[in-house]
Design an enzyme around this catalytic site. Structure first.
Site, PDB file in Angstrom:
ATOM      1  CE  LYS A 146      -2.998   2.619   3.141  1.00  0.00           C
ATOM      2  NZ  LYS A 146      -3.586   2.655   4.500  1.00  0.00           N
ATOM      3  CG  ASP A 151      -5.668   8.490   4.389  1.00  0.00           C
ATOM      4  OD1 ASP A 151      -6.541   9.038   3.691  1.00  0.00           O
ATOM      5  OD2 ASP A 151      -5.907   7.582   5.211  1.00  0.00           O
ATOM      6  CE  LYS A 158      -6.464   9.544   7.732  1.00  0.00           C
ATOM      7  NZ  LYS A 158      -6.937   8.443   8.591  1.00  0.00           N
ATOM      8  CG  ASP A 169      -1.882   5.471   5.037  1.00  0.00           C
ATOM      9  OD1 ASP A 169      -1.699   4.457   5.727  1.00  0.00           O
ATOM     10  OD2 ASP A 169      -2.996   5.773   4.567  1.00  0.00           O
ATOM     11  CG  ASP A 228      -9.847   7.885   6.819  1.00  0.00           C
ATOM     12  OD1 ASP A 228      -8.816   7.888   6.107  1.00  0.00           O
ATOM     13  OD2 ASP A 228      -9.807   8.031   8.055  1.00  0.00           O
ATOM     14  CD  GLU A 230      -6.854   5.403   2.524  1.00  0.00           C
ATOM     15  OE1 GLU A 230      -5.714   5.073   2.919  1.00  0.00           O
ATOM     16  OE2 GLU A 230      -7.761   5.737   3.302  1.00  0.00           O
ATOM     17  NE  ARG A 232     -10.615  -1.147   4.480  1.00  0.00           N
ATOM     18  CZ  ARG A 232     -11.151  -1.220   5.699  1.00  0.00           C
ATOM     19  NH1 ARG A 232     -12.370  -1.723   5.838  1.00  0.00           N
ATOM     20  NH2 ARG A 232     -10.489  -0.815   6.750  1.00  0.00           N
TER      21      ARG A 232
END
Length: 384
Positions: A146, A151, A158, A169, A228, A230, A232
């Site tokens: 990933k 993010d 957030k 991230d 949020d 995202e 996956r």
């Protein structure tokens, strides 16, 4: 330094981070040379092959940590690709190749998750495939990472306390990239592929919205109920691509995926989810020899799978859980599993492992990057 605990030496690498923008810092003056002497029973350790692996692991750990530390103002999708292309001379030495699918090509080829997450950024998302294919090869191993360079949470943004440090991230992709290079430099008898799912989850009029329905590369549709969640989505595309086109014997994905990971396995151990007890055993063993510790997550699709946690009235699934108090890290792993193409991946014969590295990727919340995952993957490939 024992042969089966060779990464004692990599602790030194973690102690000297490469990224700093402090004026007058050591990183902005002449570089220092640090010499490390390994002793066993008072005698210098001289096994050249082991020392080479340690050096390669140390370089990989520092590379991964530097990338994770670099803020998105410097490391966006485009400059991340520059970092990858900068490794091409080393990859060329081993006959490895780089393939990039980017921007609207992702949309047109069916990567609905990666395109949906990253289309709101000025820097379009990208899927990067690094491939090493010796002849003959023992097995085919695919590592998927990933790579969310920042993010914001998307339109379901957030807050002020949870958005800082989201430059980290992309830690899964950094570990996969650095491990790929370090494994090749140390010698590899397998077909080895690294897939990096790189995007920025931005706030924009082009960003995906709650209620949008994305069709991932697996062909399955996903109703967005949390912008949020995202990671996956991009990993779903990555593992679908791997299982459709690369015929892996072993597939491992790494991600800073869920805040719940620390509740499941603590801040020092990553969580591993897999249908294979044998692969789980190997991953945990590799964690012990590498120092990148791992502990099993609950594997139970009956309780944490699509039907129980991600049911949708209008799509094959939603992207976020129904019950946030019910083993979220396991649930997120089962979401990714749903996009593996082929039913064998849901059986013990399917050697797929999902690693949630959200907390061990840094030294505590908001701390410096650890380079977690590089040494783990090196040892895992060696065990396989």
């Amino acid at each position: 330094m024992a042969q089966d605990n060779q990464y004692d030496g990599t602790t030194v690498a973690r102690a000297f981070p490469l990224y700093s923008r402090k004026t007058g810092s050591a990183s902005q003056v002449a570089p220092r040379q640090i010499y490390v002497q390994f002793m066993v029973g008072g005698v210098p350790f001289t096994d050249g092959q082991t020392l080479l692996r340690v050096a390669n692991a140390a370089e990989g750990i520092r590379l991964a940590a530097r990338l994770v530390e670099t803020p998105a103002g410097e490391l966006n999708v485009s400059t991340y690709l520059d970092e990858i292309y900068a490794l091409k001379p080393e990859l060329d030495k081993h006959g490895a190749t780089i393939t990039v699918i980017r921007g609207e090509e992702l949309r047109d080829q069916g990567f609905g998750g990666l395109w949906g997450v990253g289309k709101g950024s000025d820097h379009p998302p990208a899927l990067v495939k690094l491939s090493y294919q010796p002849d003959p090869a023992k097995k085919t191993i695919v590592m998927v990472g990933k790579g969310i360079v920042f993010d914001t949470g998307g339109l379901q943004i957030k807050g002020k306390d949870t958005m800082p440090h989201m430059k980290t991230d992309m830690g899964g992709s950094a570990a996969v990239l650095a491990a790929f290079v370090s494994i090749l430099k140390s010698g590899c008898a397998h077909n080895l592929h690294a897939i990096l799912c790189i995007a920025e989850n931005s706030v924009d009029s082009r960003s995906m919205r709650p209620d949008d329905i994305l069709q991932l590369y697996s062909g399955k549709t996903v109703e967005i109920n949390n912008t949020d969640a995202e990671g996956r989505l991009v990993l779903g595309d990555g593992v679908a691509y791997a299982t459709k086109h690369l015929a892996p014997d072993v597939l491992v994905d790494l991600a800073t995926l869920t805040g719940a990971q620390s509740y499941a396995t603590g801040t020092r151990h990553a969580g591993v989810l897999t249908p294979s007890e044998e692969l789980e055993r190997l991953v945990v063993a590799a964690g012990k020899t590498s120092g990148d510790l791992v502990y099993p997550l609950i594997y139970s699709p009956e309780f944490f799978g699509i039907a129980k946690q991600f049911a949708s009235d209008v799509a094959d699934m939603k992207n976020s859980v129904k019950d946030r108090s019910n083993a979220q890290s396991s649930c997120a792993g089962h979401f990714i599993q749903e996009h593996l193409v082929g039913e064998n991946w849901k059986t013990p014969e399917g050697w797929w492992a999902h690693l949630d590295i959200a907390y061990p990727a840094t030294f505590g919340t908001g701390g410096l990057a650890t380079g977690y995952g590089v040494a783990l993957l090196m040892d895992l490939v060696k065990l396989i």
